[in-house]
Motif scaffolding. Structure first.
Motif, PDB file in Angstrom:
ATOM      1  N   ASN A  32      -0.681  -4.171   7.376  1.00  0.00           N
ATOM      2  CA  ASN A  32       0.586  -4.318   6.673  1.00  0.00           C
ATOM      3  C   ASN A  32       1.724  -4.417   7.669  1.00  0.00           C
ATOM      4  O   ASN A  32       1.918  -3.523   8.492  1.00  0.00           O
ATOM      5  CB  ASN A  32       0.798  -3.125   5.730  1.00  0.00           C
ATOM      6  CG  ASN A  32       2.026  -3.293   4.863  1.00  0.00           C
ATOM      7  OD1 ASN A  32       2.400  -4.413   4.538  1.00  0.00           O
ATOM      8  ND2 ASN A  32       2.648  -2.192   4.491  1.00  0.00           N
ATOM      9  N   ARG A 113       5.392 -13.764   6.959  1.00  0.00           N
ATOM     10  CA  ARG A 113       4.777 -12.453   6.685  1.00  0.00           C
ATOM     11  C   ARG A 113       3.989 -12.543   5.387  1.00  0.00           C
ATOM     12  O   ARG A 113       4.553 -12.623   4.294  1.00  0.00           O
ATOM     13  CB  ARG A 113       5.858 -11.383   6.590  1.00  0.00           C
ATOM     14  CG  ARG A 113       5.329  -9.962   6.486  1.00  0.00           C
ATOM     15  CD  ARG A 113       6.471  -8.974   6.668  1.00  0.00           C
ATOM     16  NE  ARG A 113       7.428  -9.086   5.586  1.00  0.00           N
ATOM     17  CZ  ARG A 113       7.442  -8.310   4.506  1.00  0.00           C
ATOM     18  NH1 ARG A 113       6.526  -7.354   4.377  1.00  0.00           N
ATOM     19  NH2 ARG A 113       8.336  -8.459   3.574  1.00  0.00           N
ATOM     20  N   SER A 115       1.500 -10.282   4.477  1.00  0.00           N
ATOM     21  CA  SER A 115       0.799  -9.036   4.149  1.00  0.00           C
ATOM     22  C   SER A 115       1.097  -8.535   2.737  1.00  0.00           C
ATOM     23  O   SER A 115       0.359  -7.699   2.210  1.00  0.00           O
ATOM     24  CB  SER A 115       1.154  -7.944   5.163  1.00  0.00           C
ATOM     25  OG  SER A 115       2.531  -7.635   5.103  1.00  0.00           O
ATOM     26  N   GLU A 116       2.169  -9.020   2.096  1.00  0.00           N
ATOM     27  CA  GLU A 116       2.495  -8.598   0.738  1.00  0.00           C
ATOM     28  C   GLU A 116       2.365  -9.748  -0.261  1.00  0.00           C
ATOM     29  O   GLU A 116       2.927  -9.708  -1.344  1.00  0.00           O
ATOM     30  CB  GLU A 116       3.915  -8.028   0.698  1.00  0.00           C
ATOM     31  CG  GLU A 116       4.079  -6.762   1.534  1.00  0.00           C
ATOM     32  CD  GLU A 116       5.494  -6.226   1.493  1.00  0.00           C
ATOM     33  OE1 GLU A 116       6.354  -6.881   0.863  1.00  0.00           O
ATOM     34  OE2 GLU A 116       5.742  -5.154   2.068  1.00  0.00           O
ATOM     35  N   GLU A 233      -5.850  -0.236   5.031  1.00  0.00           N
ATOM     36  CA  GLU A 233      -4.665  -1.055   5.261  1.00  0.00           C
ATOM     37  C   GLU A 233      -4.844  -1.938   6.492  1.00  0.00           C
ATOM     38  O   GLU A 233      -4.341  -3.060   6.550  1.00  0.00           O
ATOM     39  CB  GLU A 233      -3.452  -0.141   5.439  1.00  0.00           C
ATOM     40  CG  GLU A 233      -2.127  -0.875   5.535  1.00  0.00           C
ATOM     41  CD  GLU A 233      -0.963   0.082   5.650  1.00  0.00           C
ATOM     42  OE1 GLU A 233      -0.450   0.263   6.771  1.00  0.00           O
ATOM     43  OE2 GLU A 233      -0.580   0.664   4.619  1.00  0.00           O
ATOM     44  N   ASP A 237      -6.973  -6.577   4.863  1.00  0.00           N
ATOM     45  CA  ASP A 237      -6.546  -7.976   4.882  1.00  0.00           C
ATOM     46  C   ASP A 237      -7.648  -8.887   5.405  1.00  0.00           C
ATOM     47  O   ASP A 237      -7.797 -10.025   4.947  1.00  0.00           O
ATOM     48  CB  ASP A 237      -5.300  -8.132   5.757  1.00  0.00           C
ATOM     49  CG  ASP A 237      -4.086  -7.444   5.161  1.00  0.00           C
ATOM     50  OD1 ASP A 237      -4.168  -7.037   3.993  1.00  0.00           O
ATOM     51  OD2 ASP A 237      -3.079  -7.313   5.863  1.00  0.00           O
ATOM     52  N   MET A 251      -2.140 -16.273   1.443  1.00  0.00           N
ATOM     53  CA  MET A 251      -1.722 -16.034   2.823  1.00  0.00           C
ATOM     54  C   MET A 251      -1.263 -17.342   3.472  1.00  0.00           C
ATOM     55  O   MET A 251      -0.220 -17.402   4.135  1.00  0.00           O
ATOM     56  CB  MET A 251      -2.874 -15.441   3.632  1.00  0.00           C
ATOM     57  CG  MET A 251      -3.394 -14.110   3.151  1.00  0.00           C
ATOM     58  SD  MET A 251      -4.756 -13.531   4.237  1.00  0.00           S
ATOM     59  CE  MET A 251      -5.423 -12.191   3.247  1.00  0.00           C
TER      60      MET A 251
END
Length: 691
Positions: A32, A113, A115-116, A233, A237, A251
């Motif tokens: 993250n 980014r 990751s979210e 975490e 991913d 992604m």
């Protein structure tokens, strides 16, 4: 945020969207990432180095040149930093006596980014997936470590046996002994690492699938949930990328949107560079070459660092072959595009980074060739692939992967020079080789001194005399603290001494550290020695990277060898006293003498090894094997002594000594007395020490 230029400098106008010359999109790795984290991680060292090279007087720069930051938006939807760089244009094209012409380069750096951008997998799903992935990672790690420790030592020995005598630093017999010791020590070290990693894999294989069900037990949940959540975490991913194609596509969409934003910033005539780390390299590479048309986004260069492209590959679909050939796809993409729209690819991999584990290729055979080409290039090591940079981040296993942004010479500056474009003056090849070689020596010294620090810390508190001293020191400090506390009215410090009793074995005469005290003392001593080692290494690295008036190479080699020698000799002495103290029955004089000689030989080898070990070279980008034989040959290896004796290095060092005053009174005194700097000197006036 607008940063005003210094008085007397020219102010660069704030560029608008469409006016930028180059935009860099940075993509984060696994785990993250917070907003602006990856942007700051790379924008700060890149702009700092950009300002340093742009203001270097050796290329004719002055106070007008350098970096002006315009905007630093770290909290917007797309965090971005924009700046203008002013530097002297290289004059070789117009003649060395041509007037200085200033180039203005407008740069934007923004982050992608992802990751979210998706819903993560559950703990149970991640841990079930982790077992086979763990064994694949262990296998790749062992292969990399074997190459770095065993194969490289063997190739070095063979190379020195075949090399002409005039190219060797030492007599052939001495060279052979050094190489043989390196090979034996490396083989033993690899065997230890192999056993450790395999045992870790064997222990974790049955444990990982059980971790999620164990969280149903209240006491285990309270104890381990935080640690397990951090683990999920970190690797969740990766599991999502491989096992969930829809989420993997999310992604890649983030990367596409960031490239589209970068294209808006540079307009039709600027360049976009894509820069990706770790898992982000796998995401960015697949998105760029499999799904997008790079020319539509003006992408001219892909830079990957610590790339997990080969390790992670593409997402896995049920019923599909899990095959991925990134190099072939990149080559086909370039062949189908005009030369102006082709994408250059640079890949940086640290020699101890288990995630990248070497060069990016489509086959294991090509990977072996390009790995060998990084040290001993020949026509037999030619294979297709991007430009490969084998770099030294820390020379410490498992720490190399996350600190590429700290490698100024081998990672940051090459990226900076790509961003500044072809108008920026290049570094002479011998000078570049010297800096790279000194960085390799410096980082290998850091790793070896760290190992020596652990040896000293593990053994010293257990020796009889040292253990008694540490026990006395602990008691004395506790008594002193208790006495100070007792000075205050109403406070009783008598209990302080009793609070450290578990650290001391009072049954021995004199009192010694207990087993727990030994462990605590070792941990504290290791922390102290490692901190001192890193502190010294920062100073030696600064002398290579940031000092504008550098030490000559011989002086630098001698000075930097002193702390390494102290650490290594300290470890050897501690080991010898451990033999004397712990060996039962007491060893005889002959064994003590033999052990002292063996330790002295090993210590001497470790001290000089960074100087005599091979340093990697850049393996150039290769998209075809059908080039003429003369063009296919890899760059020839250079030797440090030859580079130092070159006219390019002598001229550069003389110019720096003549034009650039050292920073600080101590540096000025040292420069005057030890390497010939004079405030009134002219370029070429000072002699250069060569080795």
């Amino acid at each position: 945020m607008l940063i005003a230029p210094k008085p007397g400098t020219e102010s660069a106008a704030r560029p608008e969207p469409g006016d930028f010359d180059v935009a860099l999109v940075v993509v984060h790795g696994m785990g993250n990432a917070f907003k602006s984290q990856i942007l700051l991680e790379w924008a700060e060292p890149l702009l700092e180095r950009m300002d340093w090279v742009a203001r270097d007087r050796i290329i004719g720069a002055d106070e007008r040149h350098g970096v002006t930051i315009h905007d630093s938006d770290l909290s917007g939807d797309v965090p971005i930093v924009t700046a203008t760089v002013r530097f002297p244009k290289q004059r070789d094209r117009d003649g060395p006596d041509a007037p200085v012409e200033t180039v203005e380069r407008r740069v934007a750096i923004l982050e992608a980014r992802w990751s979210e951008s998706f819903v993560p997998m559950t703990r149970a799903q991640v841990f079930r997936w982790a077992v086979p992935f763990m064994w694949r990672a262990i296998t790749r790690t062992l292969a990399l470590f074997w190459n770095t420790m065993g194969v490289l030592s063997w190739l070095t020995l063979l190379h020195h046996l075949r090399a002409p005598r005039e190219t060797l630093l030492l007599p052939r017999t001495v060279n052979f002994l050094v190489d043989l010791i390196r090979l034996v020590v490396s083989a033993i070290a690899f065997a230890i690492v192999w056993v450790f990693l395999v045992l870790v894999g064997v222990v974790l294989t049955p444990i990982l699938p059980l971790l999620s069900p164990l969280l149903l037990i209240p006491w285990f949940k309270n104890l381990a949930q935080g640690v397990l959540d951090q683990l999920v975490e970190s690797i969740g991913d990766v599991a999502t990328w491989k096992e969930r194609p829809v989420r993997a596509s999310a992604m890649r969409l983030v990367v596409r949107d960031a490239l589209a934003r970068a294209k808006e910033l540079v307009g039709d005539h600027g360049d976009v560079h894509l820069f990706a780390h770790s898992q982000g390299a796998a995401v960015a590479t697949f998105a760029l070459f499999e799904e997008l048309e790079p020319a539509k986004f003006n992408v001219r260069r892909l830079t990957t660092v610590g790339a997990a492209v080969v390790l992670l590959g593409r997402e896995k679909w049920q019923g599909r072959k899990d095959t991925y050939t990134p190099v072939k796809t990149w080559i086909e993409k370039n062949r189908a595009a005009p030369s102006a729209d082709q994408v250059a690819w640079s890949n940086h991999w640290a020699i101890w980074d288990p995630f990248s584990a070497g060069p990016i290729t489509d086959t294991k055979g090509d990977a072996r060739k390009r790995w060998q080409a990084a040290y001993f290039p020949s026509t037999k090591t030619i294979a297709l692939g991007p430009e490969e940079h084998a770099v030294h981040n820390t020379s410490q296993p498992w720490l190399d992967h996350g600190v590429y942004y700290q490698n100024t010479v081998q990672v940051v500056e090459p990226t900076v020079r790509h961003l500044l474009g072809p108008d920026f003056p290049p570094v002479p090849q011998p000078v570049e080789y010297i800096r790279n070689r000194l960085v390799v020596i410096d980082k290998k010294s850091l790793g070896l001194s760290t190992i020596a620090a652990f040896v000293i810390a593990a053994i010293l508190p257990g020796l009889s005399g040292a253990s008694a001293f540490f026990a006395w020191l602990v008691q004395a400090v506790a008594d002193a603290i208790g006495w100070v506390i007792g000075l205050f009215p109403g406070l009783d410090g008598s209990g302080v001494s009793g609070s450290v009793a578990f650290l001391i074995d009072t049954t021995s005469t004199p009192p010694r550290l207990s087993a727990i005290g030994w462990v605590v003392a070792s941990a504290l001593l290791a922390a102290l020695l490692i901190w001192l080692n890193q502190l010294m290494q920062k100073q030696t690295e600064r002398s290579i990277v940031w000092d504008r008036c550098p030490l000559d190479v011989r002086t630098w080699l001698v000075l930097t060898a002193i702390p390494r020698a102290l650490y290594v000799l300290g470890a050897a002495v501690v080991v010898w006293f451990a033999i004397l103290d712990w060996w039962e029955p007491q060893p005889g004089t002959t064994w003590l003498v033999v052990s002292a000689l063996l330790l002295a030989i090993v210590a001497a080898f470790v001290i000089v090894e960074p100087r005599f070990s091979p340093a990697p070279v850049i393996v150039r980008e290769r998209e075809s094997l059908d080039e003429p034989e003369t063009a296919r040959a890899e760059p020839q290896l250079m030797r440090l002594g030859i580079a130092i004796a070159s006219e390019e290095y002598r001229r550069e060092l003389a110019a720096r000594r003549a034009n650039l005053a050292p920073e600080g009174a101590w540096a000025t005194w040292w420069a005057k007395h030890f390497h010939g700097w004079r405030p009134d000197a002219t370029p070429g006036a000072s002699d250069t020490t060569v080795i």
